[in-house]
Design a protein around this motif. Structure first.
Motif, mmCIF file in Angstrom:
data_model
loop_
_atom_site.group_PDB
_atom_site.id
_atom_site.type_symbol
_atom_site.label_atom_id
_atom_site.label_comp_id
_atom_site.label_asym_id
_atom_site.label_seq_id
_atom_site.Cartn_x
_atom_site.Cartn_y
_atom_site.Cartn_z
ATOM 1 N N TYR A 1 -3.890 4.863 11.412
ATOM 2 C CA TYR A 1 -3.561 5.721 10.740
ATOM 3 C C TYR A 1 -3.967 6.989 10.892
ATOM 4 N N ASP B 1 -0.949 -3.149 4.578
ATOM 5 C CA ASP B 1 -1.313 -1.872 5.108
ATOM 6 C C ASP B 1 -1.231 -1.589 6.469
ATOM 7 N N PHE C 1 0.699 -1.163 -0.042
ATOM 8 C CA PHE C 1 -0.002 -0.112 -0.005
ATOM 9 C C PHE C 1 0.835 1.374 -0.135
ATOM 10 N N SER D 1 -7.276 -2.698 0.389
ATOM 11 C CA SER D 1 -6.095 -2.342 1.611
ATOM 12 C C SER D 1 -6.150 -3.601 2.374
ATOM 13 N N ARG E 1 -11.251 -1.184 3.286
ATOM 14 C CA ARG E 1 -10.026 -2.046 3.987
ATOM 15 C C ARG E 1 -11.093 -2.885 4.769
#
Lengths: 726, 726
Positions: B655, B503, B476, B558, B533
């Motif tokens: 994230y 990821d 990713f 992802s 995701r």
């Protein structure tokens, strides 16, 4: 495919060099022993974790010995010795290669214990999965392939720039060489080509690239995806090419090639060294040797093959340590000599010495604050903020010799060229192409190479912290090409300023390919970078102040192509430093409008229409930088955005709204790509017009009056809808 | 610099070709008149708007005549005739060049009135500032430089793939040629190199690149930033090189070069055509001719120079229109012949014909829904979602001949290679390198070239809508290299699937260079793309269903490197299609936890700890795709996230949290770059652990109990703080 295998005649063979003589003094058996122990050490280190990258590090043993023992100038006891040779591991996954040599050559941080922490769960490891700039002996963080080459070009440029500026006859203050190691992957990445073309163009003869050519990548043989003759490509880009056919064992050949490279006067040098990945293992020459431990049994086999004891682990004999034993004192001698030279220089050239020391110590050569124009010096008539940026940056660039300012072929558009600027160029171009430039020049024509621009700038900034402040420039949209490099600058805490003009749909008729919608979301979310969108000249001054103060972060200053109304009554450079601030206050406001950058005028106009047509009182907040605002005290944030009031907050910006939900209850924004129309018409097409925005805001205010402010909790409102059929 | 100027002998000169004979029949004066009128027309069109790009379009007049009149096969009355030659304008800013030829050759959309709408404020213009795929005669949207070349490589690959699959002796159903036009900028962009290396490797002899070599870019002479010998580079990459020394007037020479290119059997061809930018104007050969109108007086001068009447504007004489008069009927004849051929083919090869027609019409060759594995077929033990993706995608790829699946050198990591897959390769590689592949193969080794992978895939997808479904794959993080191409796919509504593995920080010891933090914010904000995701195998199946249903959008799926707990009791493919859904319900919950992808297990664990240690009831929502959720009815969104309840919502994702503020009141997320640690330890280091998360959530719940839910309005809470000294 097999490269064309002749050594370039353009490199004169040097006389029998000290380094080769030094090598000749070593016992052949000692060198042999080194190669065997080194390869087994790598196999052990990967095996103990049960993963990692053993193959290339083993294949590169002879290259490493040639570099660290016989070629590079450095001081293990002072890893930041200014005039050291720089080494960049662009194939960063082979980091054990570098770590092992840092250990052998005596860098204090890299103990055997630390070496064993490779890939481990230890929070205090100095041996991460890719080299990281924070640690001793590491010049740049590498990993994203190809970029290390660009970093190395930047390091070599820095040497040329400093040498041209400060060296004098008898005073070679700065004359280091940059070495960059690549594997088979780096040349496939586009940024590699961008960087090598520039290095050839600038004739960076102080740059040496060593190619660990084992013809293997993750998927197998390079033959699966390339028939390229890389030597021929490098020659086409103005590089010397030297072949070493037995890179596994021919230490003398590698040393000689490195010496030839140092003797080059006109070109950077590419040394194509054939090696065998995972040499000594049963998967030698195979992709299986790339990214996995060999297994306990096979490590034993490797040791047996190399006549080592399979029951012993992490063996480094005294004989091998002894090879490197004098490097510390040699390094200290290098430092002493250099310090003496600088002291003599101080007597001969006191003014230059003072400036040089400022740069060695990472200080600006002048007080930049006094150079920033005052508010009243700016025009009050509508001005594009790209022009405002020139008004602020040009005098800085003219005076601060730390600054190197470049553009990805948009000089006429970005306004970064200052009067009397001189280009960074090889002086030969004056005669060959009539182009005025020298290595002392500080204006850089990057060509149409945004990724290399950012990645080479990382190298410039990494030469020594604070010595060079790179300023890049392009259209904001093309910082999506540059993004891999911009990110690595942020990750490495390298100060630089990215001038991103033609932001938003206001850039106009070039159309959706040139109109950024989502890109701001990347840079606002990215750690350790400031994305700043000033709304007028005064805020542009604030943006530069913020960027110059941020000595551990890059900044992006995002600017308009088109004329922007100036707000001298409202705008404030100090406000920019706080990220957001009250632009137009209104005591008992019904709504807070958040204006941003080029779209500020729409917020101000919306306020007027709301008052005139709807009897609604709006206050306006200017919000140029989310990251700076986040750093403010909670109380400041609350007061600015009136969190606890009953007035909803509406952000007006012609970008995707993502991320603004933290600060606003509703947004007037973009949810599709843009459209090719003149800027004014593009705004109009997408409803950016106070007359169109105000009714939407008025409806929101009405809803809140009716349903209470709490009705908005958790239901962000998108007030703008894309035009039909778009 | 001057390129090495010899024409390659490897291209046999073709026999006197029909096209050259055709040219010989034209009156020299007619051709001369065409060149004069065309150049004045361009000058007029730019002048009427007062801006745009006149210079190169004028310089390329003879090239355009050679292409559209004498070389390319197309049907103006049916721009989507399947076997047409494809033309790509990689130097897209010269779009007037293409628009003018579309007008002259009779494309209905491009009337003179439309031609005059170039850069105008007209919302209904078919003549935007760069060519756009929506409009007749435009194969791909170009503008971001270099990418058009990669698009063209994809178009040429598509031809090779279709030809190898469907052509039979006597039935050349697909045999079109792709032409791509470049200026001086494209070769400087890294993606150009990535693409030409692949084209040479694949021996795409049906690809012809025409270089408008005027040696001028925005900043001035190319000499300012390149000394490269481009011809030599192209040869190093396996291309034929043909020089045309007078590209301004030597129409016959250009036609002959194009004929030589068509005769090439083993290599793509690069035609290096010297031209003069802004020819006929006083700024001819100067950067000033690049991107601005000449001014009224200078346009008059240009006309005088070309013996045209300065008082007449937009002149196209009947004599010039007549040159192109037979192209419509010629195109219709091409179509008729091809349709007849296909009809005959149907009789000889009925099964293949059926499949071929499905692809011509943009349909999948099989019912893909029946190929997606059922929930109970998945392992219930912990499984990396990259493995789940293989379980879903491999059978699809094996059966759907529309699919072409590739990887940027990560075959062992991304699990996209299916049993018995055959590589897309030139068959010669079998003998030269022992690599098994054919042009019929549908597995692509892209090498370490992420940007080209995405941009060439855009070309594959653009060949004809639905004919080819490209699937790309890489880590990713390296979709930041691919981002410029991924964006152009979204902008052009091209369906494709990007498989983005490894990821989040869970990817582990490769460290921060490989751990995405901010990149998801880009793709979640980007219009017209699904970033999905999934949290386990079932959700991965849902992600593929969503991606396959999205025929007008690319998708990014992802995926994790590491094992993920499976949640067969909770996870739902149908839930994925709604973007978010209730994963674990709890009637009177105190808090809603939002779990995402690889971090779902932390949400589930946090729920347990909250119940056990704090007596707090938590429900869990799985939230794999924000864009799909946004498309749901308001009521569904409210019920899923319980907007109006007193339970705060907390998102847990490793994230940057930016953008989640729309759906959550608080986040447990990342605000720094990651760290090199094994995945499990990286999570631990950054506090991703139910035991650590639960107390933070409990505190939030307490605050809400005390202060009311409204206290959260507008003050998003970051519940995680980065470790000290990080």
């Amino acid at each position: 495919m097999a490269p064309s295998a002749t050594t370039d005649l353009s490199v004169a063979a040097p006389k029998f060099a000290d380094e080769v003589r030094l090598f000749a003094q070593e016992d052949d058996k000692t060198v042999d022993r080194f190669l065997r122990e080194f390869r087994c050490l790598i196999a052990d280190l990967v095996q103990q974790f049960g993963g990692g990258h053993p193959g290339s590090a083993m294949g590169m043993a002879a290259i490493g010995l040639s570099l660290w023992r016989y070629t590079m100038k450095f001081s293990p006891t002072n890893p930041s010795f200014f005039n050291r040779d720089r080494f960049v591991l662009s194939n960063g996954h082979t980091c054990l290669f570098q770590y092992a040599f840092l250990h052998l050559t005596g860098y204090e941080q890299m103990t055997m214990d630390q070496l064993k922490s490779y890939h481990s769960a230890r929070y205090d490891s100095f041996a991460p999965g890719h080299p990281e700039i924070e640690h001793e002996g590491i010049e740049v963080t590498t990993g994203p392939l190809g970029q290390g080459v660009a970093n190395a070009v930047g390091l070599a440029m820095a040497t040329k720039s400093l040498a041209a500026t400060y060296n004098k006859p008898g005073f070679d203050l700065v004359n280091n060489t940059t070495y960059v190691m690549i594997g088979d992957a780096c040349p496939q990445e586009g940024v590699f080509q961008e960087a090598v073309d520039l290095a050839g163009h600038w004739k960076l003869n102080n740059l040496v690239m060593i190619y660990d050519n084992n013809q293997i990548t993750c998927d197998g043989s390079v033959d699966m995806c390339s028939i390229e003759d890389l030597n021929a490509r490098m020659r086409a880009n103005g590089w010397n090419v030297i072949d070493v056919l037995d890179g596994n064992y021919d230490v003398e050949g590698i040393i000689k090639a490195l010496q030839q490279a140092k003797a080059s006067t006109e070109k950077p040098t590419f040394i194509n060294v054939r090696t065998t990945i995972g040499i000594g293992s049963k998967v030698a020459g195979d992709a299986k040797a790339h990214g996995a431990a060999f297994g306990v049994d096979e490590v034993r086999n490797v040791k047996a093959k190399f006549s080592m004891n399979p029951d012993e682990h992490f063996v480094v004999s005294d004989e091998v340590y002894n090879i490197f034993a004098d490097l510390k004192t040699r390094g200290q001698k290098l430092e002493q000599d250099w310090n003496a030279l600088v002291a003599d220089y101080a007597k001969e050239y006191p003014e230059l010495h003072k400036e040089f020391i400022a740069r060695v110590e990472g200080r600006f050569t002048q007080d930049w604050r006094s150079i920033i124009p005052s508010k009243d010096s700016f025009p009050t008539t509508p001005t594009p903020s790209r022009k405002s940026a020139g008004l602020v940056c040009n005098p800085l660039a003219a005076k601060l010799t730390n600054m190197m300012v470049g553009t990805a072929d948009l000089s006429p558009s970005v306004n970064m060229a200052w009067k009397d600027k001189v280009d960074f160029q090889h002086p030969d171009l004056r005669t060959t192409a009539g182009i005025n430039g020298t290595y002392q020049g500080r204006y850089i024509h990057w060509g149409i190479r945004e990724h290399a621009m950012a990645s080479i700038s990382n190298g410039l900034a990494a030469y020594q912290k604070g010595t060079i402040l790179p300023v890049t420039s392009s259209f904001f949209m093309f910082y999506i090409y540059a993004a891999p490099g911009v990110r690595m600058g942020a990750l490495q805490h390298l100060q630089q300023i990215h001038i991103a003009t033609h932001d938003s749909i206001g850039t106009g008729e070039d159309g959706p390919t040139h109109q950024p919608i989502a890109l701001p979301a990347l840079y606002r979310a990215m750690p350790n970078i400031l994305y700043i969108r000033p709304c007028d000249s005064e805020e542009t001054a604030g943006a530069f102040i913020a960027a110059l103060e941020a000595t551990n972060s890059p900044s992006i200053i995002s600017l308009s192509r088109q004329n922007l109304e100036q707000f001298p009554q409202h705008s404030s450079r100090d406000g920019v430093l706080r990220g957001a601030y009250v632009f137009i206050e209104e005591a008992d406001a019904d709504v807070t409008l958040i204006g941003v950058g080029a779209e500020m005028a729409f917020a101000v106009k919306t306020r007027e229409v709301l008052a005139e047509k709807f009897g609604i009182k709006a206050r306006v907040v200017s919000f140029p930088c989310q990251r700076l605002f986040e750093a403010q005290p909670a109380e400041y944030k609350r007061e600015t955005l009136r969190y606890r009031s009953n007035a909803p907050r509406v952000v007006i910006e012609a970008y995707a709204v993502n991320g603004w939900e933290r600060y606003a209850d509703a947004g007037y924004s973009m949810s599709t790509f843009g459209k090719s129309l003149p800027g004014k018409d593009a705004y109009e097409f997408f409803g950016f017009n106070g007359e169109k925005i105000a009714p939407q805001v008025a409806k929101l205010v009405e809803d809140v009056r009716r349903d209470g402010i709490e009705s908005l909790r958790g239901e962000f409102r998108d007030l703008n809808t894309p035009p039909a059929n778009h």
